[in-house]
Design a protein around this motif. Structure first.
Motif, PDB file in Angstrom:
ATOM      1  N   THR A 128      17.340  11.482  15.523  1.00  0.00           N
ATOM      2  CA  THR A 128      16.463  11.175  14.640  1.00  0.00           C
ATOM      3  C   THR A 128      15.099  11.796  14.523  1.00  0.00           C
ATOM      4  O   THR A 128      14.014  11.451  15.352  1.00  0.00           O
ATOM      5  N   LEU A 129      14.765  12.646  13.473  1.00  0.00           N
ATOM      6  CA  LEU A 129      13.459  13.159  13.131  1.00  0.00           C
ATOM      7  C   LEU A 129      12.513  12.088  12.830  1.00  0.00           C
ATOM      8  O   LEU A 129      12.960  11.054  12.142  1.00  0.00           O
ATOM      9  N   PRO A 130      11.117  12.480  12.835  1.00  0.00           N
ATOM     10  CA  PRO A 130      10.122  11.468  12.220  1.00  0.00           C
ATOM     11  C   PRO A 130      10.481  11.162  10.718  1.00  0.00           C
ATOM     12  O   PRO A 130      10.006  10.219  10.112  1.00  0.00           O
ATOM     13  N   ASP A 131      11.016  11.906  10.073  1.00  0.00           N
ATOM     14  CA  ASP A 131      11.311  11.954   8.732  1.00  0.00           C
ATOM     15  C   ASP A 131      12.529  11.024   8.235  1.00  0.00           C
ATOM     16  O   ASP A 131      13.086  10.848   7.198  1.00  0.00           O
ATOM     17  N   GLY A 132      13.138  10.722   9.583  1.00  0.00           N
ATOM     18  CA  GLY A 132      14.615   9.969   9.154  1.00  0.00           C
ATOM     19  C   GLY A 132      15.704  10.678   9.139  1.00  0.00           C
ATOM     20  O   GLY A 132      16.758  10.111   9.166  1.00  0.00           O
ATOM     21  N   GLN A 176      24.663  18.913  24.035  1.00  0.00           N
ATOM     22  CA  GLN A 176      24.185  19.231  25.175  1.00  0.00           C
ATOM     23  C   GLN A 176      23.632  20.882  25.250  1.00  0.00           C
ATOM     24  O   GLN A 176      24.353  21.592  24.718  1.00  0.00           O
ATOM     25  N   GLY A 177      22.382  20.952  25.850  1.00  0.00           N
ATOM     26  CA  GLY A 177      22.085  22.569  25.747  1.00  0.00           C
ATOM     27  C   GLY A 177      20.854  22.759  24.561  1.00  0.00           C
ATOM     28  O   GLY A 177      20.571  23.922  24.610  1.00  0.00           O
ATOM     29  N   ILE A 178      20.820  21.846  23.716  1.00  0.00           N
ATOM     30  CA  ILE A 178      19.763  22.068  22.681  1.00  0.00           C
ATOM     31  C   ILE A 178      18.960  20.704  22.559  1.00  0.00           C
ATOM     32  O   ILE A 178      19.311  19.567  22.694  1.00  0.00           O
ATOM     33  N   GLN A 179      17.566  21.104  22.668  1.00  0.00           N
ATOM     34  CA  GLN A 179      16.499  19.899  22.653  1.00  0.00           C
ATOM     35  C   GLN A 179      15.726  20.263  21.626  1.00  0.00           C
ATOM     36  O   GLN A 179      15.471  21.212  20.905  1.00  0.00           O
ATOM     37  N   ARG A 180      15.153  19.031  20.849  1.00  0.00           N
ATOM     38  CA  ARG A 180      14.251  19.053  19.688  1.00  0.00           C
ATOM     39  C   ARG A 180      13.019  19.021  20.384  1.00  0.00           C
ATOM     40  O   ARG A 180      12.610  18.516  21.243  1.00  0.00           O
ATOM     41  N   ILE A 181      12.221  19.986  19.847  1.00  0.00           N
ATOM     42  CA  ILE A 181      10.652  20.074  20.149  1.00  0.00           C
ATOM     43  C   ILE A 181       9.901  19.843  19.053  1.00  0.00           C
ATOM     44  O   ILE A 181      10.151  20.441  17.772  1.00  0.00           O
ATOM     45  N   ASP A 182       9.052  18.522  19.191  1.00  0.00           N
ATOM     46  CA  ASP A 182       8.327  18.322  17.985  1.00  0.00           C
ATOM     47  C   ASP A 182       6.781  17.909  18.562  1.00  0.00           C
ATOM     48  O   ASP A 182       6.498  17.085  19.207  1.00  0.00           O
ATOM     49  N   SER A 183       5.897  18.756  18.456  1.00  0.00           N
ATOM     50  CA  SER A 183       4.493  18.716  18.776  1.00  0.00           C
ATOM     51  C   SER A 183       3.780  18.953  17.555  1.00  0.00           C
ATOM     52  O   SER A 183       4.095  19.360  16.661  1.00  0.00           O
ATOM     53  N   GLN A 184       2.340  18.956  17.813  1.00  0.00           N
ATOM     54  CA  GLN A 184       1.637  19.166  16.772  1.00  0.00           C
ATOM     55  C   GLN A 184       1.448  20.635  15.988  1.00  0.00           C
ATOM     56  O   GLN A 184       1.635  20.709  14.744  1.00  0.00           O
ATOM     57  N   SER A 185       2.070  21.534  16.940  1.00  0.00           N
ATOM     58  CA  SER A 185       1.927  22.923  16.249  1.00  0.00           C
ATOM     59  C   SER A 185       3.428  23.513  16.271  1.00  0.00           C
ATOM     60  O   SER A 185       3.598  24.270  15.730  1.00  0.00           O
ATOM     61  N   THR A 186       4.459  22.780  16.973  1.00  0.00           N
ATOM     62  CA  THR A 186       5.679  23.345  17.066  1.00  0.00           C
ATOM     63  C   THR A 186       6.778  22.335  16.477  1.00  0.00           C
ATOM     64  O   THR A 186       6.718  21.066  17.062  1.00  0.00           O
ATOM     65  N   HIS A 187       7.775  22.739  15.633  1.00  0.00           N
ATOM     66  CA  HIS A 187       8.602  21.860  15.173  1.00  0.00           C
ATOM     67  C   HIS A 187      10.101  22.673  15.193  1.00  0.00           C
ATOM     68  O   HIS A 187      10.199  23.845  14.543  1.00  0.00           O
ATOM     69  N   GLY A 188      11.001  22.279  16.110  1.00  0.00           N
ATOM     70  CA  GLY A 188      12.119  23.254  16.118  1.00  0.00           C
ATOM     71  C   GLY A 188      13.177  22.830  17.188  1.00  0.00           C
ATOM     72  O   GLY A 188      13.046  21.496  17.807  1.00  0.00           O
ATOM     73  N   TRP A 189      14.301  23.727  17.252  1.00  0.00           N
ATOM     74  CA  TRP A 189      15.344  23.290  18.141  1.00  0.00           C
ATOM     75  C   TRP A 189      15.105  24.519  19.405  1.00  0.00           C
ATOM     76  O   TRP A 189      15.179  25.567  18.965  1.00  0.00           O
ATOM     77  N   GLN A 190      15.380  23.800  20.654  1.00  0.00           N
ATOM     78  CA  GLN A 190      15.275  24.706  21.813  1.00  0.00           C
ATOM     79  C   GLN A 190      16.760  24.963  22.214  1.00  0.00           C
ATOM     80  O   GLN A 190      17.150  23.793  22.768  1.00  0.00           O
ATOM     81  N   PRO A 198      14.899  21.842   9.456  1.00  0.00           N
ATOM     82  CA  PRO A 198      15.442  21.468  10.440  1.00  0.00           C
ATOM     83  C   PRO A 198      16.996  21.898  10.635  1.00  0.00           C
ATOM     84  O   PRO A 198      17.695  22.121  11.947  1.00  0.00           O
ATOM     85  N   ARG A 199      17.412  21.564   9.714  1.00  0.00           N
ATOM     86  CA  ARG A 199      19.313  21.781   9.457  1.00  0.00           C
ATOM     87  C   ARG A 199      19.360  23.258   9.696  1.00  0.00           C
ATOM     88  O   ARG A 199      20.272  23.773  10.544  1.00  0.00           O
ATOM     89  N   ARG A 200      18.699  24.348   9.031  1.00  0.00           N
ATOM     90  CA  ARG A 200      18.628  25.592   9.210  1.00  0.00           C
ATOM     91  C   ARG A 200      18.574  26.048  10.682  1.00  0.00           C
ATOM     92  O   ARG A 200      19.275  26.925  11.321  1.00  0.00           O
ATOM     93  N   ALA A 201      17.483  25.392  11.134  1.00  0.00           N
ATOM     94  CA  ALA A 201      17.029  25.492  12.790  1.00  0.00           C
ATOM     95  C   ALA A 201      18.237  25.332  13.581  1.00  0.00           C
ATOM     96  O   ALA A 201      18.382  26.094  14.422  1.00  0.00           O
ATOM     97  N   LEU A 202      18.774  24.060  13.198  1.00  0.00           N
ATOM     98  CA  LEU A 202      19.514  23.612  14.251  1.00  0.00           C
ATOM     99  C   LEU A 202      21.086  24.722  14.127  1.00  0.00           C
ATOM    100  O   LEU A 202      21.634  24.990  15.016  1.00  0.00           O
ATOM    101  N   ILE A 203      21.391  24.949  13.038  1.00  0.00           N
ATOM    102  CA  ILE A 203      22.466  25.899  12.831  1.00  0.00           C
ATOM    103  C   ILE A 203      22.120  27.344  13.741  1.00  0.00           C
ATOM    104  O   ILE A 203      23.019  27.565  14.225  1.00  0.00           O
ATOM    105  N   ASN A 204      21.078  27.596  13.333  1.00  0.00           N
ATOM    106  CA  ASN A 204      20.695  28.927  14.295  1.00  0.00           C
ATOM    107  C   ASN A 204      20.727  28.735  15.957  1.00  0.00           C
ATOM    108  O   ASN A 204      21.155  29.616  16.532  1.00  0.00           O
TER     109      ASN A 204
END
Length: 180
Positions: free
Chosen positions: A7-11, A18-32, A49-55
């Motif tokens: 769940t992202l901060p915006d809900g 597994q094998g994909i992690q969410r990165i949310d910091s002050q300067s970086t938002h995405g999926w690793q 974030p949906r497009r980034a997760l698809i990628n």
């Protein structure tokens, strides 16, 4: 393939493999992607974030498809093993049972993919019947049992790997359909 809900901060909620992690910091938002190296897929200026997760899932599928199924079986004997027997075979082990002559045998560890390994005993003989030929025959039988178990383990690992890729492709299809 295991999934968890993120769940992202915006809900917004996502099922993430597994094998994909969410990165949310002050300067970086995405999926690793964390499979055979790392690669970040940023939400970008569009904050999508949906497009980034698809990628990220597409990258994970590509990496998994290009790699053989991971097999984590130990192929060498441990440093503390005192016998010259191959990995997964121990002995001879002498068993003393009440009312019987002691008997010797080998213990063979048979791996099972995604399951508890099985341990098989191979009888060699009693002090009266034990011989080098019986010992060598038991070692051969143990090697054959272990080789068959390893082959089954690797087949099951390949099937699970292929099934994981198929599940990821289905998730990609669903995400793409819901993204438009």
């Amino acid at each position: 393939m295991k999934f968890r809900e993120v769940t992202l901060p915006d809900g917004q909620r996502f099922q993430v493999p597994q094998g994909i992690q969410r990165i949310d910091s002050q300067s970086t938002h995405g999926w690793q992607v964390r499979y055979q190296g790392t690669k970040l897929f940023s939400d970008g200026e569009a904050a999508d974030p949906r497009r980034a997760l698809i990628n990220a899932i597409s990258e994970l599928v590509a990496r998994m498809s290009a790699a053989p199924a991971p097999v984590t079986l130990k192929q060498t004997s441990g440093a503390n093993k005192t016998s010259d027997l191959p990995p997964g075979i121990s002995g001879p082990i002498v068993r003393n049972r009440a009312g019987r002559l002691p008997s010797a045998g080998l213990s063979v560890l048979l791996p099972r993919f995604a399951g508890k390994p099985e341990i098989r005993s191979i009888y060699i003989g009693t002090p009266r019947t034990y011989s080098v030929n019986k010992y060598l025959s038991a070692v051969e039988k143990g090697l054959a049992l272990r080789a068959n178990a390893i082959e089954r383990y690797e087949q099951d690992a390949r099937k699970a790997h292929s099934a994981s890729i198929a599940v990821l492709r289905a998730q990609l299809k669903t995400l793409r359909a819901n993204h438009n």
